[in-house]
Design a protein around this motif. Structure first.
Motif, short mmCIF file in Angstrom:
data_model
loop_
_atom_site.label_atom_id
_atom_site.label_comp_id
_atom_site.label_asym_id
_atom_site.label_seq_id
_atom_site.Cartn_x
_atom_site.Cartn_y
_atom_site.Cartn_z
N MET A 202 116.53 31.16 37.40
CA MET A 202 117.22 29.91 37.44
C MET A 202 117.82 29.68 38.83
SD MET A 202 119.59 28.74 34.40
CE MET A 202 120.44 27.26 34.34
N ALA A 203 118.43 30.68 39.37
CA ALA A 203 119.00 30.56 40.71
C ALA A 203 117.90 30.39 41.75
CB ALA A 203 119.87 31.76 41.03
N PHE A 204 116.79 31.12 41.56
CA PHE A 204 115.69 30.98 42.51
C PHE A 204 115.02 29.62 42.39
CE2 PHE A 204 115.88 35.64 42.92
CZ PHE A 204 115.82 35.73 44.30
N ASP A 205 114.95 29.08 41.17
CA ASP A 205 114.40 27.73 41.00
C ASP A 205 115.26 26.71 41.73
OD1 ASP A 205 112.27 28.63 39.46
OD2 ASP A 205 113.37 28.38 37.58
N TYR A 206 116.56 26.86 41.62
CA TYR A 206 117.48 25.97 42.32
C TYR A 206 117.30 26.09 43.84
CZ TYR A 206 121.78 23.85 44.03
OH TYR A 206 122.69 23.06 44.69
N ALA A 207 117.21 27.33 44.30
CA ALA A 207 117.02 27.55 45.74
C ALA A 207 115.70 26.96 46.22
CB ALA A 207 117.09 29.04 46.05
N THR B 287 111.17 29.24 50.48
CA THR B 287 109.87 28.57 50.35
C THR B 287 109.07 29.07 49.15
OG1 THR B 287 108.92 30.14 51.91
CG2 THR B 287 109.70 28.04 52.80
N ILE B 288 109.26 30.34 48.80
CA ILE B 288 108.61 30.87 47.60
C ILE B 288 109.64 31.70 46.83
CG2 ILE B 288 106.34 30.96 48.69
CD1 ILE B 288 106.63 34.02 48.71
N THR B 289 109.45 31.78 45.54
CA THR B 289 110.35 32.59 44.72
C THR B 289 109.68 33.94 44.44
OG1 THR B 289 111.49 32.77 42.61
CG2 THR B 289 109.56 31.37 42.63
N PRO B 290 110.34 35.03 44.74
CA PRO B 290 109.74 36.35 44.52
C PRO B 290 109.60 36.68 43.03
CG PRO B 290 111.99 36.58 45.31
CD PRO B 290 111.66 35.13 45.36
#
Length: 67
Positions: A1-6, A13-16
């Motif tokens: 969720m936090a990575f989606d927001y980021a 640029t990409i979510t790990p």
């Protein structure tokens, strides 16, 4: 969720997390291997019903026979 927001805010640029794989739960001795382990065999069922039919408390509830 936090990575989606980021990702949406373009902080990254990409979510790990897209590359993460969740491991399967470990199989133990108590885990049944197949559906055949979940059911009683004919002899086991007969033994169970004989025990139920022999007790005084369950005579009205367990009048079953194995065919």
């Amino acid at each position: 969720m936090a990575f989606d927001y980021a990702l949406n805010m373009e902080y990254v640029t990409i979510t790990p997390l897209k590359r993460v794989t969740v491991p399967k739960p470990a199989t133990t001795i108590d885990t049944p291997d197949s559906t055949s382990d979940k059911y009683l065999e004919k002899e086991e069922m007969k033994k169970l019903l004989d025990m139920l039919n022999s007790t005084h408390q369950s005579t009205s509830m367990a009048r079953l026979k194995v065919s």
